[in-house]
Enzyme design. Structure first.
Site, PDB file in Angstrom:
ATOM      1  N   LYS A 239      40.782  42.973  42.877  1.00 31.57           N
ATOM      2  CA  LYS A 239      41.897  42.545  42.862  1.00 31.57           C
ATOM      3  C   LYS A 239      42.852  43.650  42.281  1.00 31.57           C
ATOM      4  CE  LYS A 239      41.872  37.850  43.810  1.00 31.57           C
ATOM      5  NZ  LYS A 239      40.694  37.225  43.755  1.00 31.57           N
TER       6      LYS A 239
ATOM      7  N   GLU B 201      51.864  34.933  43.133  1.00 31.46           N
ATOM      8  CA  GLU B 201      51.215  33.362  42.979  1.00 31.46           C
ATOM      9  C   GLU B 201      49.726  33.542  42.444  1.00 31.46           C
ATOM     10  OE1 GLU B 201      51.018  35.114  45.696  1.00 31.46           O
ATOM     11  OE2 GLU B 201      48.886  35.040  45.950  1.00 31.46           O
TER      12      GLU B 201
ATOM     13  N   SER C 246      32.259  41.496  44.825  1.00 32.40           N
ATOM     14  CA  SER C 246      33.570  41.517  44.529  1.00 32.40           C
ATOM     15  C   SER C 246      34.208  41.529  42.889  1.00 32.40           C
ATOM     16  CB  SER C 246      34.366  40.544  45.514  1.00 32.40           C
ATOM     17  OG  SER C 246      33.931  39.216  45.080  1.00 32.40           O
TER      18      SER C 246
HETATM   19  C1  LIG Z   1      40.029  36.426  44.444  1.00 30.59           C
HETATM   20  C2  LIG Z   1      38.432  36.871  44.696  1.00 30.59           C
HETATM   21  C3  LIG Z   1      37.963  36.674  45.778  1.00 30.59           C
HETATM   22  C4  LIG Z   1      38.566  36.131  47.124  1.00 30.59           C
HETATM   23  O1  LIG Z   1      39.669  36.803  47.806  1.00 30.59           O
HETATM   24  P1  LIG Z   1      39.622  37.868  48.749  1.00 30.59           P
HETATM   25  O2  LIG Z   1      40.935  38.382  49.242  1.00 30.59           O
HETATM   26  O3  LIG Z   1      38.832  37.012  49.889  1.00 30.59           O
HETATM   27  O4  LIG Z   1      38.870  39.098  48.473  1.00 30.59           O
HETATM   28  C5  LIG Z   1      36.838  37.101  45.782  1.00 30.59           C
HETATM   29  N1  LIG Z   1      35.885  37.508  44.882  1.00 30.59           N
HETATM   30  C6  LIG Z   1      36.432  37.624  43.681  1.00 30.59           C
HETATM   31  C7  LIG Z   1      35.641  38.035  42.377  1.00 30.59           C
HETATM   32  C8  LIG Z   1      37.928  37.347  43.515  1.00 30.59           C
HETATM   33  O5  LIG Z   1      38.252  37.164  42.211  1.00 30.59           O
END
Ligand SMILES: *Cc1c(COP(=O)(O)O)cnc(C)c1O
Length: 398
Positions: free
Chosen positions: A90, A112, A378
């Site tokens: 992010k 948000e 992610s």
């Molecule tokens: C917020 C988040 C997601 C989901 O958001 P996407 O916009 O679909 O990538 C996935 N993995 C983590 C670690 C997150 O913090």
């Protein structure tokens, strides 16, 4: 050849667009007129690249996971977004958008947040760039995610509790939009995923596209070819997935597998599998698939992972699914949790529960031994330790 990228009108096939109230028209129009020019300017590129390198710690490694590969009978590389500053992908988007806000002469940013991850990323960049910042967060989420609230406050951000509706992400988003309507002059709205009205989905995808740019270079070095056979990622709103596939989206040699949150199962009311369970509708300014009742009321989604329970889906992914460019798999809570424990024991990496949904999809795909698979982790699992511990305790007591 038709492209899976956004078209001139802000659509991906039939999905996307900007369905916004009149009062927001000017804000969104200004952004639409400026974002590409800013992103492609030399000064932006230079500053963004420098911060991604020295502040975030990019490039994130592409790690060959040998024991995981043995288990699934193919070559699995993990794209390690979990190693970024603040623990997830992010931050890439937050830095990019705050730089855009500055270039547009804005002095205040709002955001948000649901679980608080996007709020923390935005608050971090607000501190770094000396911008005033307000984060809107549902009161229910504030109670559930106290640590992230304290982080944001420590970073100097005002966390504004939202008490309308179910007091969760959707209500926080509505409140942020309302605030933006009243303060269009000096305020920029940082959206945390590939959702919202055009140009947000395209802008966020571009800011996250550094992920696939690096995958290309790293695969070339490790495999002698710059594309994999499979790309895999989890989807909430779709930003880490969009970043992972961006430079391969029109390259049909590369198969795309996306994991959405099945919750307790897509045949139960407790799910966040929007692509499989949603119907065409409009949410937060975009036409896309939405979890809704017969008469169009939004259904509160459920997933064990707080980052995946958004009732909409990025229009880019709705289109990839409809055109059969991507395979969409629902991964349930217990499958994701087991996959998280498996990665931890096989590779010594504790993933975020969101990312564990992508890992949970590995057992649902039939690979060949020579297949090269790149799976994006992610985020890291530190924030999810309570959930992991409770899950282990419950399993023991069964
Ligand atoms: C917020 C988040 C997601 C989901 O958001 P996407 O916009 O679909 O990538 C996935 N993995 C983590 C670690 C997150 O913090």
């Amino acid at each position: 050849m038709k492209s899976f990228q956004v078209d001139q009108n802000g659509y991906y096939g039939e999905f996307g667009g900007a369905y916004i109230p009149e009062v927001l028209y000017q804000n969104v129009e200004d952004l639409k007129k400026n974002y590409l020019q800013i992103i492609e300017s030399e000064s932006f590129k230079k500053e963004f690249a420098l911060l991604l390198r020295d502040y975030v710690g990019r490039p994130s490694p592409l790690y060959y996971a040998k024991r995981l590969s043995n288990k699934y009978g193919c070559k699995i590389y993990l794209k390690r977004e979990d190693l970024n500053h603040t623990g997830a992908h992010k931050i890439n988007n937050a830095i990019g958008q705050v730089l855009i806000a500055k270039a547009m002469g804005k002095t205040k940013i709002i955001a948000e947040t649901g679980a608080g991850q996007h709020g923390v990323a935005t608050a971090t960049v607000a501190a770094l760039m000396n911008m005033e910042c307000i984060v809107f967060m549902g009161k229910t989420d504030i109670e559930r995610q106290h640590m992230n609230v304290q982080r944001m406050e420590m970073l100097g951000t005002e966390v504004r509790p939202v008490t309308s509706g179910n007091m969760t992400l959707k209500d926080a988003t509505n409140e942020a939009i309302r605030y933006w309507c009243c303060h269009p002059e000096d305020t920029y709205y940082v959206i945390g995923s590939t959702v919202g009205p055009h140009p947000y989905p395209d802008m966020v995808a571009r800011l996250q596209s550094v992920i696939s740019k690096e995958i290309k270079e790293q695969l070339k070095e490790k495999e002698g070819r710059d594309y994999p056979d499979y790309l895999m990622a989890c989807v909430g709103g779709g930003s880490n997935a969009a970043g992972t596939i961006y430079h391969y989206i029109d390259d049909t040699r590369v198969k795309i597998v996306l994991a959405e949150a099945g919750g307790k199962g897509i045949d139960t009311p407790y799910t966040a599998a929007t692509i499989q369970c949603g119907r065409l509708g409009i949410i937060h300014g975009a036409k896309t698939l939405v979890m809704q009742t017969e008469d169009g009321q939004i259904i509160e989604p459920y997933s064990i992972s707080a980052g995946l329970d958004y009732p909409g889906i990025g229009p880019i992914h709705a289109n990839l699914a409809e055109q059969h460019r991507a395979t969409i798999l629902a991964v349930n809570d217990d499958e994701a949790m087991d996959a998280a424990f498996e990665l931890t024991r096989l590779e010594g990496i504790i993933p975020a529960i969101e990312s564990a949904h992508a890992l949970g999809a590995l057992s649902k795909v039939k690979f060949n031994p020579e297949d090269v698979v790149v799976l994006t982790v992610s985020g890291r699992g530190d924030k999810d330790m309570d959930t992991f511990i409770n899950y282990m305790e419950n399993k023991k007591n069964k």
